[in-house]
Design an enzyme around this catalytic site. Sequence first.
Site, mmCIF file in Angstrom:
data_model
loop_
_atom_site.group_PDB
_atom_site.id
_atom_site.type_symbol
_atom_site.label_atom_id
_atom_site.label_comp_id
_atom_site.label_asym_id
_atom_site.label_seq_id
_atom_site.Cartn_x
_atom_site.Cartn_y
_atom_site.Cartn_z
ATOM 1 N N GLU A 126 70.873 6.643 72.847
ATOM 2 C CA GLU A 126 72.335 6.567 72.838
ATOM 3 C C GLU A 126 72.939 7.610 71.893
ATOM 4 O O GLU A 126 74.042 8.080 72.103
ATOM 5 C CB GLU A 126 72.766 5.146 72.422
ATOM 6 C CG GLU A 126 74.049 4.688 73.090
ATOM 7 C CD GLU A 126 74.284 3.182 73.010
ATOM 8 O OE1 GLU A 126 74.486 2.558 74.047
ATOM 9 O OE2 GLU A 126 74.256 2.629 71.899
ATOM 10 N N HIS A 136 45.737 0.993 78.762
ATOM 11 C CA HIS A 136 45.250 0.574 80.080
ATOM 12 C C HIS A 136 46.363 0.618 81.123
ATOM 13 O O HIS A 136 46.261 -0.014 82.162
ATOM 14 C CB HIS A 136 44.652 -0.832 79.976
ATOM 15 C CG HIS A 136 43.489 -0.875 79.018
ATOM 16 N ND1 HIS A 136 42.185 -0.712 79.428
ATOM 17 C CD2 HIS A 136 43.455 -0.994 77.669
ATOM 18 C CE1 HIS A 136 41.390 -0.769 78.357
ATOM 19 N NE2 HIS A 136 42.139 -0.929 77.291
ATOM 20 N N LYS A 154 81.466 0.093 82.010
ATOM 21 C CA LYS A 154 82.230 -1.040 81.468
ATOM 22 C C LYS A 154 83.538 -1.197 82.235
ATOM 23 O O LYS A 154 83.912 -2.293 82.638
ATOM 24 C CB LYS A 154 82.563 -0.806 79.992
ATOM 25 C CG LYS A 154 81.437 -1.097 79.033
ATOM 26 C CD LYS A 154 81.973 -1.058 77.610
ATOM 27 C CE LYS A 154 80.862 -0.999 76.603
ATOM 28 N NZ LYS A 154 81.324 -0.738 75.248
HETATM 29 O O1 PA5 Z 1 75.132 1.174 69.332
HETATM 30 C C1 PA5 Z 1 76.202 0.770 69.739
HETATM 31 O O2 PA5 Z 1 77.269 1.098 69.204
HETATM 32 C C2 PA5 Z 1 76.256 -0.192 70.897
HETATM 33 O O3 PA5 Z 1 74.981 -0.474 71.386
HETATM 34 C C3 PA5 Z 1 76.909 -1.520 70.471
HETATM 35 O O4 PA5 Z 1 76.173 -2.080 69.437
HETATM 36 C C4 PA5 Z 1 76.993 -2.482 71.639
HETATM 37 O O5 PA5 Z 1 77.674 -1.908 72.710
HETATM 38 C C5 PA5 Z 1 77.705 -3.768 71.231
HETATM 39 O O6 PA5 Z 1 78.988 -3.481 70.744
HETATM 40 P P1 PA5 Z 1 79.801 -4.532 69.916
HETATM 41 O O7 PA5 Z 1 79.155 -4.684 68.597
HETATM 42 O O8 PA5 Z 1 81.189 -3.983 69.797
HETATM 43 O O9 PA5 Z 1 79.783 -5.814 70.682
#
Ligand code: PA5
Length: 477
Positions: free
Chosen positions: A303, A332, A446
């Site tokens: 990410e 394996h 989203k």
């Molecule tokens: O790394 C990130 O920012 C995301 O993976 C968030 O943690 C995830 O989308 C959850 O977001 P939130 O904490 O606003 O619910």
Amino acid sequence: MGYKTKEWRNSMRVTLDYNNMMDKFLGDKGFSQKKLSSYHTAAVNAFNYVKENRGKDELYMGWTELPYNQKEIVADILATARTIRRKFKYFVVLGIGGSALGPIMAFNALCHLHYNDLPKSKRKGPKFYVEDNVDPVRMRDLLDVIEPEYTCFNVISKSGATSETMTQYLVILDLLTKAGVNVKDNVIFTTDEKKGNLKKISDELGGIKSYVLPDGVGGRFSELCPVGLLPAAVLGIDITGLLAGAAYMDYTCRFASPSKNPALMCAVLQVAAMNEGKNVGVMMPYSDNLKYLADWYCQLWAESLGKNETLDNKPCNVGQTPVKSLGVTDQHSQVQLYTEGPYDKVVTFLSLKKYGCEFLIPHGCENIPDVSFLGGHTMEELIQAENEATAYALTKAGRMNYTLWIPELNAFTLGQLLFLFELQTAYAGAMLNINTYNQPGVEEGKKATYALLGKSGYDAKKAELDSQPQKDAKYII
Ligand code: PA5
């Protein structure tokens, strides 16, 4: 740093061995020293960028200071955790992504692998679950094994707007209300200090016990703030040790030169490998306890680095696909591909010098030499030999790999690993000249979900979805 003695800390230092990335071992498939040196200036610039911007909330770099600025928070968390351990039979984290992978990882790394199955006398803390999906079957099955009135729910969401987490919250709110339980008694929020829906909900309910997910800390860099610290403390994990380990790694990585800074060297090795077509980064711990560290790392790396625009707004498509693999299990399953498939991978081994216990393999089957040779060795010897042998086989086949050596697994060494990977990611992002801390690529999905569920304000998106071409029947077989 007041954590144990200096000698002990130094004996627990996580080290990097990258010999198997070099031409001495890999021939023309490896890096020459000259090649690595050509990244020196970029590495120093990345180091300086991270150093200069440490702690800056506006850049989401608040995570760098977490090992140092949470004394009062840690005291509060420890006190709350003591009460939870006494009062509740179950502790359930509701969260997803960066709000869940850290708690899962620490649970798996530092607790008994069958923690929930242990009797209370051995477990000492509540049974522990992290619900990071909205699979209805999983929710139903969770509700089959917990008793809401004896459950502490830790809702973790920075935005309080994440559909998955808020769906789970609605389910447990309904459940608690129907059970006649005061939500305030069984729910703790971990969220933004000033904004977001959980803050609003807390205010409406007259103040839910809440921990702050600091402004300048993004989800995937949040394990060392209350997101990870509260669940860990509830499990009896030494959170002071975790933070001390992070600080120790921060200190280890104080040098601008990659040859003295393991996180910076890891970033250089990965970026240099990416530039030579190594588009896959395999994280391969030889430890069941570290299986979910690989998961946590995959989110951090994917990410943070998978981006299509540079910081100066130029188009790019960068990043490396992280893959989790477990030694020896995946020998394996995956190692055939790593050894003979495309030259597109770098394997990172997480290798333990000492496991949490010794297990002697009994003698037996004396008439079957294929089996009897195992007797008298320990399982630790076997797993270590297999780790060494796999690294050897990959190297012999010209496959890049390096090892992070962990003296033993404890809170201090885990804290080091977390901080090392966070620094490595920050350095790599700076070298790639991208924004390491955003995730614009997940927004479209989203919005489409909101449109499909009829959320107000998403009519145009729904129309856009409806205007897609009709599916062609000939491609559905
Ligand atoms: O790394 C990130 O920012 C995301 O993976 C968030 O943690 C995830 O989308 C959850 O977001 P939130 O904490 O606003 O619910």
